[in-house]
Write a protein that holds these residues in place. Structure first.
Motif, PDB file in Angstrom:
ATOM      1  N   THR A  88     -23.105 -19.661 -18.791  1.00  0.00           N
ATOM      2  CA  THR A  88     -22.183 -19.719 -17.581  1.00  0.00           C
ATOM      3  C   THR A  88     -22.789 -20.626 -16.429  1.00  0.00           C
ATOM      4  O   THR A  88     -23.851 -21.392 -16.775  1.00  0.00           O
ATOM      5  N   ALA A  89     -21.783 -20.917 -15.434  1.00  0.00           N
ATOM      6  CA  ALA A  89     -22.442 -21.878 -14.686  1.00  0.00           C
ATOM      7  C   ALA A  89     -23.698 -21.575 -13.805  1.00  0.00           C
ATOM      8  O   ALA A  89     -24.497 -22.618 -13.685  1.00  0.00           O
ATOM      9  N   SER A  90     -24.024 -20.315 -13.756  1.00  0.00           N
ATOM     10  CA  SER A  90     -25.206 -19.880 -13.088  1.00  0.00           C
ATOM     11  C   SER A  90     -26.382 -20.052 -14.221  1.00  0.00           C
ATOM     12  O   SER A  90     -27.556 -19.635 -13.867  1.00  0.00           O
ATOM     13  N   GLY A  91     -26.038 -20.618 -15.310  1.00  0.00           N
ATOM     14  CA  GLY A  91     -27.277 -20.608 -16.306  1.00  0.00           C
ATOM     15  C   GLY A  91     -27.427 -19.447 -17.240  1.00  0.00           C
ATOM     16  O   GLY A  91     -28.166 -19.467 -17.961  1.00  0.00           O
ATOM     17  N   ASP A  92     -26.625 -18.217 -16.863  1.00  0.00           N
ATOM     18  CA  ASP A  92     -26.922 -17.052 -17.687  1.00  0.00           C
ATOM     19  C   ASP A  92     -26.140 -17.281 -19.118  1.00  0.00           C
ATOM     20  O   ASP A  92     -25.330 -18.094 -19.215  1.00  0.00           O
ATOM     21  N   ILE A  93     -26.404 -16.236 -19.980  1.00  0.00           N
ATOM     22  CA  ILE A  93     -25.709 -16.136 -21.255  1.00  0.00           C
ATOM     23  C   ILE A  93     -24.786 -15.165 -21.079  1.00  0.00           C
ATOM     24  O   ILE A  93     -25.043 -14.052 -20.693  1.00  0.00           O
ATOM     25  N   GLU A  94     -23.789 -15.494 -21.499  1.00  0.00           N
ATOM     26  CA  GLU A  94     -22.818 -14.500 -21.713  1.00  0.00           C
ATOM     27  C   GLU A  94     -21.924 -14.546 -22.952  1.00  0.00           C
ATOM     28  O   GLU A  94     -21.488 -15.662 -23.413  1.00  0.00           O
ATOM     29  N   PHE A  95     -21.941 -13.310 -23.484  1.00  0.00           N
ATOM     30  CA  PHE A  95     -21.170 -13.272 -24.751  1.00  0.00           C
ATOM     31  C   PHE A  95     -19.645 -13.057 -24.383  1.00  0.00           C
ATOM     32  O   PHE A  95     -19.251 -11.986 -23.880  1.00  0.00           O
ATOM     33  N   VAL A  96     -18.798 -13.766 -25.082  1.00  0.00           N
ATOM     34  CA  VAL A  96     -17.244 -13.579 -24.823  1.00  0.00           C
ATOM     35  C   VAL A  96     -16.889 -13.494 -26.340  1.00  0.00           C
ATOM     36  O   VAL A  96     -17.196 -14.386 -27.344  1.00  0.00           O
ATOM     37  N   GLY A  97     -16.087 -12.498 -26.664  1.00  0.00           N
ATOM     38  CA  GLY A  97     -15.756 -12.365 -27.782  1.00  0.00           C
ATOM     39  C   GLY A  97     -14.636 -11.405 -28.149  1.00  0.00           C
ATOM     40  O   GLY A  97     -13.813 -11.069 -27.053  1.00  0.00           O
ATOM     41  N   ALA A  98     -14.054 -11.093 -29.331  1.00  0.00           N
ATOM     42  CA  ALA A  98     -12.977 -10.380 -29.612  1.00  0.00           C
ATOM     43  C   ALA A  98     -13.462  -9.372 -30.734  1.00  0.00           C
ATOM     44  O   ALA A  98     -14.182  -9.582 -31.517  1.00  0.00           O
ATOM     45  N   VAL A  99     -13.007  -8.250 -30.693  1.00  0.00           N
ATOM     46  CA  VAL A  99     -13.303  -7.137 -31.589  1.00  0.00           C
ATOM     47  C   VAL A  99     -11.867  -6.806 -31.939  1.00  0.00           C
ATOM     48  O   VAL A  99     -10.792  -6.528 -31.629  1.00  0.00           O
ATOM     49  N   THR A 100     -11.686  -6.924 -33.434  1.00  0.00           N
ATOM     50  CA  THR A 100     -10.449  -6.688 -34.065  1.00  0.00           C
ATOM     51  C   THR A 100     -10.533  -5.309 -34.929  1.00  0.00           C
ATOM     52  O   THR A 100     -11.528  -5.042 -35.651  1.00  0.00           O
ATOM     53  N   ASP A 101      -9.567  -4.533 -34.602  1.00  0.00           N
ATOM     54  CA  ASP A 101      -9.448  -3.163 -35.530  1.00  0.00           C
ATOM     55  C   ASP A 101      -8.547  -3.955 -36.866  1.00  0.00           C
ATOM     56  O   ASP A 101      -7.587  -3.920 -36.890  1.00  0.00           O
ATOM     57  N   ILE A 102      -9.472  -3.486 -37.797  1.00  0.00           N
ATOM     58  CA  ILE A 102      -9.086  -4.131 -39.014  1.00  0.00           C
ATOM     59  C   ILE A 102      -8.849  -2.847 -40.114  1.00  0.00           C
ATOM     60  O   ILE A 102      -8.594  -3.297 -41.336  1.00  0.00           O
ATOM     61  N   THR A 103      -8.858  -1.795 -39.661  1.00  0.00           N
ATOM     62  CA  THR A 103      -8.652  -0.575 -40.452  1.00  0.00           C
ATOM     63  C   THR A 103      -7.411  -0.822 -41.411  1.00  0.00           C
ATOM     64  O   THR A 103      -7.640  -0.460 -42.292  1.00  0.00           O
ATOM     65  N   ALA A 104      -6.452  -1.281 -40.632  1.00  0.00           N
ATOM     66  CA  ALA A 104      -5.051  -1.307 -41.470  1.00  0.00           C
ATOM     67  C   ALA A 104      -5.176  -2.109 -42.386  1.00  0.00           C
ATOM     68  O   ALA A 104      -4.905  -2.207 -43.695  1.00  0.00           O
ATOM     69  N   ALA A 105      -5.880  -3.460 -41.920  1.00  0.00           N
ATOM     70  CA  ALA A 105      -6.138  -4.596 -43.047  1.00  0.00           C
ATOM     71  C   ALA A 105      -6.849  -3.982 -44.042  1.00  0.00           C
ATOM     72  O   ALA A 105      -6.667  -4.199 -45.353  1.00  0.00           O
ATOM     73  N   LYS A 106      -8.106  -3.108 -43.977  1.00  0.00           N
ATOM     74  CA  LYS A 106      -8.929  -2.800 -44.801  1.00  0.00           C
ATOM     75  C   LYS A 106      -8.170  -1.831 -45.722  1.00  0.00           C
ATOM     76  O   LYS A 106      -8.385  -1.852 -47.140  1.00  0.00           O
ATOM     77  N   GLN A 107      -7.462  -1.006 -45.257  1.00  0.00           N
ATOM     78  CA  GLN A 107      -6.687  -0.030 -45.802  1.00  0.00           C
ATOM     79  C   GLN A 107      -5.602  -0.631 -46.782  1.00  0.00           C
ATOM     80  O   GLN A 107      -5.665  -0.369 -48.029  1.00  0.00           O
ATOM     81  N   ALA A 108      -5.048  -1.792 -46.058  1.00  0.00           N
ATOM     82  CA  ALA A 108      -3.994  -2.498 -47.070  1.00  0.00           C
ATOM     83  C   ALA A 108      -4.584  -3.256 -47.972  1.00  0.00           C
ATOM     84  O   ALA A 108      -4.205  -3.053 -49.280  1.00  0.00           O
ATOM     85  N   GLU A 109      -5.902  -3.595 -47.718  1.00  0.00           N
ATOM     86  CA  GLU A 109      -6.572  -4.369 -48.707  1.00  0.00           C
ATOM     87  C   GLU A 109      -6.790  -3.702 -49.975  1.00  0.00           C
ATOM     88  O   GLU A 109      -6.566  -3.921 -51.157  1.00  0.00           O
ATOM     89  N   GLN A 110      -7.380  -2.435 -49.741  1.00  0.00           N
ATOM     90  CA  GLN A 110      -7.883  -1.228 -50.807  1.00  0.00           C
ATOM     91  C   GLN A 110      -6.703  -0.875 -51.397  1.00  0.00           C
ATOM     92  O   GLN A 110      -6.763  -0.801 -52.655  1.00  0.00           O
ATOM     93  N   GLN A 111      -5.574  -0.686 -50.714  1.00  0.00           N
ATOM     94  CA  GLN A 111      -4.614  -0.049 -51.389  1.00  0.00           C
ATOM     95  C   GLN A 111      -3.860  -1.318 -52.276  1.00  0.00           C
ATOM     96  O   GLN A 111      -3.658  -1.174 -53.254  1.00  0.00           O
ATOM     97  N   LEU A 112      -4.014  -2.455 -51.863  1.00  0.00           N
ATOM     98  CA  LEU A 112      -3.378  -3.668 -52.796  1.00  0.00           C
ATOM     99  C   LEU A 112      -4.197  -3.686 -53.885  1.00  0.00           C
ATOM    100  O   LEU A 112      -3.840  -3.893 -55.048  1.00  0.00           O
ATOM    101  N   ARG A 113      -5.678  -3.719 -53.460  1.00  0.00           N
ATOM    102  CA  ARG A 113      -6.730  -3.912 -54.793  1.00  0.00           C
ATOM    103  C   ARG A 113      -6.292  -2.736 -55.706  1.00  0.00           C
ATOM    104  O   ARG A 113      -6.020  -2.906 -56.901  1.00  0.00           O
ATOM    105  N   ARG A 114      -6.190  -1.547 -54.965  1.00  0.00           N
ATOM    106  CA  ARG A 114      -5.871  -0.308 -56.058  1.00  0.00           C
ATOM    107  C   ARG A 114      -4.634  -0.504 -56.493  1.00  0.00           C
ATOM    108  O   ARG A 114      -4.540  -0.316 -57.832  1.00  0.00           O
ATOM    109  N   SER A 115      -3.475  -0.704 -56.075  1.00  0.00           N
ATOM    110  CA  SER A 115      -2.083  -0.847 -56.678  1.00  0.00           C
ATOM    111  C   SER A 115      -2.335  -2.036 -57.750  1.00  0.00           C
ATOM    112  O   SER A 115      -1.758  -1.912 -58.587  1.00  0.00           O
ATOM    113  N   GLU A 116      -3.047  -3.151 -57.327  1.00  0.00           N
ATOM    114  CA  GLU A 116      -3.112  -4.192 -58.340  1.00  0.00           C
ATOM    115  C   GLU A 116      -3.948  -3.724 -59.560  1.00  0.00           C
ATOM    116  O   GLU A 116      -3.513  -4.102 -60.733  1.00  0.00           O
TER     117      GLU A 116
END
Lengths: 863, 224
Positions: free
Chosen positions: A331-359
């Protein structure tokens, strides 16, 4: 006045009124003092001239004088007061006139300021009519001030804001003197809109009129920025919500943490909660907690970006998969700041698993059903898509592109035209549904039968672009069908065969009634003339010729019939039409009508005269063979006398010696009783051993009936060895046994089989008699052959058998020995054959020969 | 009794093993083997039993008076072959043969091979015991003689070659003069040698010396 009045000789009252009027006129004109003097004079004049002297005794005029006086005083006073006021007012008017000029100057200045102040000013009355507007305000709105004044202020507002504006004006008027602020849109003359912030206040204006003063500030720019910001914030929030991505900021130095709304939602915390990194750890799935902490700690220490995936364990027990990514920003004041994003990938995970399973399911289903799916570009002649099963069916490498030549090479040449026909027709017909069968020829020569189903895919141009379909491996079904067809054919054949058998057999079919009298006879029987046609109507025991000879047999048979039980293989004797005796074997079973009433018997009979005769002959033969076998057995025993005597003598000698020793132990000074007891125990053991030998010899010498019982061939071998040990020793032959421990049981006569083995062993011993240059070894081996039969082989290493002799060894009276009948092997062979087996020479040449026999298993013999 | 056992080749001993005679029994038949062992033990003899000749040859035979009881028709190495084998090994154990057949040529062969006795079945156990006692006694004596010979041999080996030569000639009955002539020595020298020989061999008299020479089997064949 006085003179006039005197001249006229007016009465007192009019005079007094005249005077009063005069006083009042004077008091109107002058001040208080002249009027007062004037008052006195008329009073005196009046009192003197016109009224009787006051101080005379005429009191009747006094009230009039007093009234006059009072009236003049009051009148004077009043007039004086009015006059004073009038003077003040005149003075004020002059002052006003003086200040008005000044005021006009000031007003002009203010007016300038008012008009050109960059704030829009409106003055409206309570009804909303514009009383005044400054030039700036009007100009801002694209109007001239004159165009607005006198019109409703609503003119510059959006239609939908009118109620709001009215309500605001009302509020201002209700709360006079209080100012109110609001933001609203105004429309310009040209229709464009601007945002203003209005500050309004109602005030009293001239008499009881109220006006509302409004100052407007153009905030369009700010509003636009604000809207843009709000929109972008809304977009962000919406984007976050839609993408289930929350953002966060974390200033490490200050410990300040910021979470977006979505972040709160993801972690399921109230948005009012103060976010801290600990909250994240609290929600983290216990299994991932260490890893998360480690990631954060490392990022914290190294001040570097981080990215990780972990799970949350929500209060309701559900699990969320998160992907978090953060950048370390200084930051301007010289501190470290973490800026980020957190994504709920449950659905993606499940979809991925389901997809993999259905495949996986699909692949598994395809694999299980041997069905591969594919898509074929009919123009480029290549697979657009092919499932793993297609590769497996064709034997392709899944990684490789497959050329048309390779595909063609895998299709059976005979089926290739048919396969190529499909896309051709699809292109021609511009569509269609196809089913066809073809064969795949794999490089290893294996053939797979494929049932193929395909659909044409028609492109936007109306032409067929692709074929999609499935290949199903029907090799097994095909094979099964072929097997079924073969089985059916075989069934037909066997049906025909049995029909032929039935027609040509010597059996005849019969039927008896409830009274057991014969009712029907199959035709070909009577045609063959086996029995007289007149048997119909007779009882079986009337036909039979052995009823008197065997009453018990017939009694039992009739009991069976009376009990309505089926019977099998009942044999009786009768005579043919020609008068010759025959044996008949009959089987029958009762039959009943639908109500269960006994109707009679149906069955089959056979002329078994020939087989009865053959049986009798065979029985004779068996007997002769058994006698011969016995004879050779006894001869063999004779040959073995020395060995057998030794076998008996050994235990006997041991008994005597032990007896002697026992006496010795007992005859000591202190008898050794335990040693004596031991000696006696050995005596008993040896005695049993001797009697065992004798029992075996007796069994061999016995001339008994043949007894077929289940036997273990190894037991028989062991018994034979027990008898022949001495013989082997005395001929210096070492014996090796290779007995398969788990052999199935065979059905046989113990003694006869012992005889066979004994014979083979003795032959082996004798064949090695002349062997001096090598150890004399005899091998007895039991095993099971490929057909599961029990096999026993006796191998010697003796002189062997010459080719000529090999043909003759089994013939009776052939012998190479000086002693013996030459019946041994001949008898052995007939014994083995009587057991359903065969005896043969497996190895003829020196060193030695192998004789072996195979015996069928117990159950085979029985069946 | 200790160590009574059916085990076929176990050495079964009485209480005092040292210096006592031992009977070796070889028979392939366990009944016979153990009954014989039983019999010998009942008369206080030590017994060792073996199932075959090979088993016995593999074992370490104790250096005590012993005898061997065996059946002529042993499986594997037969009784007579064992006899030959033992002779080759220079083991002079007296052998008592037992035979169920009693054929004469075999008995002759056995006796020639140095068997001490030949019993034909059925024999009386006393006969066997007598034979065993006699055989062990004989073996004991033979061992004594062997010991004496061994002693004499070692004394003889202390003599110088010249002294040995003198001894051989003297034992052969030659006069001093003759010995001197034979060895081309002075008679007086022969006398001195003879005295040394007598002294070294511990012979009390000439007769003693001659017997020693006979025992050693070194009587020179005088070329007369």
């Amino acid at each position: 006045m006085t003179l006039t009045s005197l001249y006229l000789h007016t009465q007192f009252a009019p005079t007094a009124i005249g005077y009063l009027e005069m006083i009042l006129v004077f008091s109107l004109m002058g001040s208080l003092i002249p009027s007062a003097m004037l008052l006195i004079l008329p009073f005196a004049a009046l009192a003197y001239f016109f009224a009787p002297p006051t101080f005379n005794n005429d009191p009747q005029d006094l009230p009039v004088v007093v009234a006059f006086l009072l009236a003049s005083i009051v009148g004077t006073h009043l007039i004086g007061k009015v006059r004073r006021e009038r003077e003040v007012a005149l003075e004020a008017a002059a002052g006003l006139r003086r200040s008005e000029a000044e005021l006009r100057d000031v007003e002009k200045q203010w007016r300038e300021i008012f008009e050109h102040n960059p704030v829009m000013h409106f003055m409206v009355n309570a009804t909303g009519m514009v009383l005044n507007v400054n030039t700036f305000g009007a100009t801002q709105l694209g109007y001239a001030p004159s165009e607005l004044v006198g019109h409703s202020v609503l003119k510059v507002f959006l239609e939908e804001d009118h109620p709001f504006v009215r309500e605001r004006l009302g509020l201002c008027i209700e709360t006079v003197g209080q100012s109110h602020t609001w933001e609203i849109q105004k429309i310009r003359k040209d229709g464009s809109v601007l945002w203003v912030r209005e500050n309004a206040k109602a005030m009293q204006w001239a008499e009881d009129k109220l006006v509302v003063l409004i100052a407007c500030e153009d905030i369009t720019e700010r509003k636009r920025t604000e809207t843009a910001l709000r929109r972008s914030e809304a977009h962000l929030a919406q984007a976050q919500e839609l993408s289930r991505t929350g953002s966060f900021g974390w200033n490490v130095a200050t410990g300040e943490v910021h979470w977006s709304k979505e972040t709160f939602r993801i972690f399921q915390y109230e948005p009012s909660t103060k976010p801290t990194p600990q909250l994240v750890v609290d929600r983290t799935h216990p299994e991932d907690r260490a890893a998360v902490r480690e990631t954060i700690d490392r990022a914290f220490q190294n001040e570097e970006d981080f990215e990780h995936e972990y799970r949350l364990l929500m209060p309701d027990g559900s699990v969320k998969h998160l992907h978090a990514q953060a950048r370390a920003i200084r930051t301007a004041s010289g501190d470290i700041e973490f800026v980020g994003a957190v994504t709920d990938i449950t659905a993606a995970k499940q979809a991925e698993q389901q997809l993999r399973r259905s495949e996986a399911y699909l692949a598994e289903a395809q694999h299980l059903s041997h069905t591969g799916s594919w898509s074929w570009d009919v123009h480029r002649l290549e697979f657009v898509y092919r499932s793993a099963e297609v590769d497996r069916l064709f034997g392709f490498d899944p990684q490789e592109a497959v050329s048309i030549e390779t595909i063609r090479s895998r299709i059976h040449p005979d089926d290739l035209p048919g396969v190529q026909e499909v896309p051709r027709r699809a292109i021609e017909d511009k569509g269609g549904h196809f089913e066809h069968d073809f064969r795949i020829l794999l490089p290893d020569g294996a053939i797979r039968r494929i049932h193929s189903v395909a659909h044409a895919v028609v492109g936007s141009d109306g032409n067929v672009s692709e074929l999609i379909g499935t290949h199903m491996d029907v090799t097994e079904q095909h094979a099964a069908r072929e097997r079924l067809e073969r089985a059916l054919a075989a069934l037909h054949e066997s049906e025909q065969r049995f029909r032929d058998y039935a027609e040509t057999a010597s059996d005849w079919l019969w039927e008896t009634g409830p009274d057991h009298r014969i009712t029907r006879f199959s035709e070909h029987t009577s045609a063959a003339g086996i029995l007289a046609t007149r048997v119909v109507g007779l009882l079986r025991w009337e036909i039979a010729g052995d009823v008197e000879a065997e009453p018990e047999k017939w009694r039992q048979h009739r009991a069976t019939l009376d009990a309505r039980l089926p019977f099998r293989d009942f044999i009786y004797r009768t005579i043919t039409r020609m008068g010759s005796p025959i044996y008949v074997r009959s089987s029958g079973k009762p039959f009943f009508d639908a109500d269960g009433n006994f109707l009679g018997y149906r069955g089959v009979s056979t002329d078994i005269t020939a087989s009865i005769r053959a049986d009798q002959a065979e029985r004779e033969l068996r007997k002769a063979q058994a006698e011969l076998a016995h004879m050779t057995r006894v001869t063999t025993l004779g040959e073995l006398t020395t060995s057998i005597a030794h076998e008996i003598n050994q235990p006997l000698a041991a008994i005597v010696t032990n007896g002697e020793a026992c006496l010795g132990w007992l005859g000591r000074e202190t008898p050794d009783l335990s040693a004596a007891r031991c000696s006696v125990e050995w005596i008993i053991e040896d005695g049993i051993r001797a009697s065992e030998v004798i029992r075996r010899i007796r069994a061999l010498a016995k001339k008994g009936e043949i007894e077929m019982v289940p036997l273990d061939i190894n037991d028989i071998v062991k018994e034979v060895i027990a008898l022949l040990t001495r013989e082997l020793v005395s001929h210096r032959v070492s014996l090796r046994t290779e007995l398969e421990p788990t052999l199935p049981m065979i059905l046989g006569d113990r003694v006869q089989l012992q005889q066979v083995i004994t014979n083979l062993v003795i032959n082996g011993i004798e064949a090695m008699q002349t062997v001096k240059d090598r150890p004399r070894e005899l091998v007895i081996r039991s095993s099971q052959d490929d057909m599961g039969r029990v096999q026993l082989a006796v191998t010697d290493c003796g002189v062997g058998i010459t080719e000529d002799d090999a043909d003759r060894v089994f013939t009776p009276f052939f012998t190479t020995k000086s002693s013996g009948l030459g019946m041994g092997l001949s008898i052995c062979r007939s014994i083995v054959e009587a057991h359903g087996g065969s005896l043969s020479i497996a190895r003829k040449q020196e060193p030695g020969a192998t004789f072996q026999f195979v015996l069928p298993l117990h159950k085979e013999v029985v069946s | 009794m200790t160590g009574r056992s059916d085990s076929p080749n176990q050495v079964v001993k009485a209480e005092k093993p040292s210096g006592r005679a031992i009977v070796f029994v070889i028979d392939d038949d366990v009944s016979i083997r153990r009954s014989l062992a039983n019999l010998f033990q009942s008369v206080n003899l030590d017994v060792a039993t073996f199932g075959s000749a090979q088993e016995m040859l593999q074992g370490n035979l104790p250096e005590v008076a012993s005898c061997l009881v065996l059946d002529v028709r042993l499986p594997g190495l037969s009784g007579l072959e064992l006899q030959t084998e033992l002779a080759k090994l220079n083991l002079h154990i007296p052998i008592i043969f037992i035979t169920g057949h009693g054929d004469v040529p075999m008995s002759v062969k056995a006796m020639k091979g140095g068997a001490v006795d030949f019993l034909t079945k059925p024999y009386r156990d006393q006969e066997l015991l007598d034979a065993v006692v006699a055989a062990t006694e004989r073996d004991r004596k033979r061992r004594e003689v062997e010991t004496t010979v061994a002693n004499l041999q070692s004394l003889f080996e202390t003599l110088s070659p010249r002294e040995q030569a003198v001894m051989k000639l003297v034992a052969a009955g030659l006069m001093n003069k003759q010995v001197a002539a034979e060895l081309e020595l002075a008679e007086i020298t022969v006398k001195i040698y003879r005295g040394r020989v007598m002294k070294k061999m511990g012979a009390r008299s000439l007769a003693d010396l001659i017997r020693m020479a006979e025992t050693l089997g070194i009587c020179a064949n005088h070329a007369e």
